[in-house]
Design an enzyme around this catalytic site. Sequence first.
Site, PDB file in Angstrom:
ATOM      1  N   TRP A   1     -39.394  42.339 -12.862  1.00 28.04           N
ATOM      2  CA  TRP A   1     -38.510  42.677 -13.988  1.00 28.04           C
ATOM      3  C   TRP A   1     -38.430  44.184 -14.118  1.00 28.04           C
ATOM      4  CZ3 TRP A   1     -35.307  39.190 -15.722  1.00 28.04           C
ATOM      5  CH2 TRP A   1     -34.552  39.468 -16.847  1.00 28.04           C
TER       6      TRP A   1
ATOM      7  N   GLU B   1     -25.204  35.893 -26.518  1.00 29.33           N
ATOM      8  CA  GLU B   1     -25.587  37.285 -26.263  1.00 29.33           C
ATOM      9  C   GLU B   1     -24.336  38.163 -26.216  1.00 29.33           C
ATOM     10  OE1 GLU B   1     -26.857  38.391 -22.161  1.00 29.33           O
ATOM     11  OE2 GLU B   1     -28.732  38.962 -23.136  1.00 29.33           O
TER      12      GLU B   1
ATOM     13  N   GLU C   1     -32.253  47.612 -19.963  1.00 30.10           N
ATOM     14  CA  GLU C   1     -33.108  47.468 -18.797  1.00 30.10           C
ATOM     15  C   GLU C   1     -32.441  48.088 -17.568  1.00 30.10           C
ATOM     16  OE1 GLU C   1     -33.931  43.043 -19.407  1.00 30.10           O
ATOM     17  OE2 GLU C   1     -35.574  43.977 -20.477  1.00 30.10           O
TER      18      GLU C   1
ATOM     19  N   ASP D   1     -33.811  51.503 -20.319  1.00 28.99           N
ATOM     20  CA  ASP D   1     -33.312  51.551 -21.696  1.00 28.99           C
ATOM     21  C   ASP D   1     -33.267  50.149 -22.323  1.00 28.99           C
ATOM     22  OD1 ASP D   1     -31.143  50.335 -20.451  1.00 28.99           O
ATOM     23  OD2 ASP D   1     -29.724  51.938 -20.863  1.00 28.99           O
TER      24      ASP D   1
END
Length: 379
Positions: free
Chosen positions: A117, A324, A170, A167
Amino acid sequence: MSTRRPRPDIDALARRSLRLIGALQTTEGAYPASPTFSAYVGYSWLRDGAFIADAMSSAGQVDSAGRFFEWCADVVLRRAGAIEWIVEETSAGRRPPAEHMLPARFTFSGDDGTDDWWDFQLDGYGTWLWALAAHLTRHQLDPAPYREAAALTARYLLASWERPCYDWWEEHAQHVHVSTLACVAAGLDAAASIVDTDLSADIRSELTAIRRLVMTQGIGGGHLLKWLGSTAVDGSLAAAIAPLGFVDPHSEVARRTISAIESHLTVEGGVHRYLGDTFFGGGQWPLLSCFLGLAHLAAGDTGRANALLDWAASTATDDLDLPEQTPGHLIAPGMRQEWIDRWGPVATPLLWSHAMFLRLGIALGRIDVEAITTDGVAQ
Ligand code: BGC
């Protein structure tokens, strides 16, 4: 094709949001980002979770928010050794590589993830401290049980805040992001009232340095910038005005930041993350409409804040799930399918979207907390 509905029922959506978040909170206290979205299943982010906890705290869900903060404290305390090492190495002039820094998301049991990740993100460590202090003040609770975890988190941030990292989205790990600095500063400021006097004094002097850096390199055209030295704006910067309060909502910087987000990133009431976003085609994020609404409200424009809440609510599906992002206006339509093929449909529901809807609706007085809860519990 848009999933937006013309006139959403704010009350029904508020009940649904509260119930959804309450039901999905894990026994350990974590808030999952989304129960169904392939890339997020099984993980809780400090960033999403802190804003979710802040909304739950605003909605009178003292126990739920408290359980999340206890989970955060446990996550940090379990990494005390790693934090001490990072602090020592940094002060000896040996900056630990990004892969040795703390992660952005954790499994519900508080372990590091096993999937790759974009993990080195500092904002969540500030955001949880900020949300914790707001919760303790709002409900007049004793900070003592959190003192050790708050101090460790603050020392991690004091050692690391100047470093480039991923940030909110990501991305762009080579830069120092202004909304990350706003989260870090808000968190350090909050921690200063929880930790002991010596650490508090260190925090105060470093806060001055963070502000000076933002004022000299994080502002262009009078508004906050996406990263130090950039010329662009980012939707996340609204949070620096409210709810984080890093920038005075009545200042010229706030006025120009709101105006830049409105003119560069907002179509009707839907706010894009940034120009150049290609994630799922770069749609509009209802949670960012709510952050922008909170900034407008703090700056005194209640009318626009109400319109942004309505827009966010209008993105709910027939089952009252908030996504989202929505595909109504895409920056990079050609990129949408690629992401669907990779990860499946857009994360829906996203708990952070539901939380921001609750937070703005409550701040506006459009959601009556007493009416949507019985005995303080979501019904
Ligand atoms: C977003 C992050 C968010 C994560 C979990 C990512 O796609 O860019 O801001 O924390 O999803 O919701």
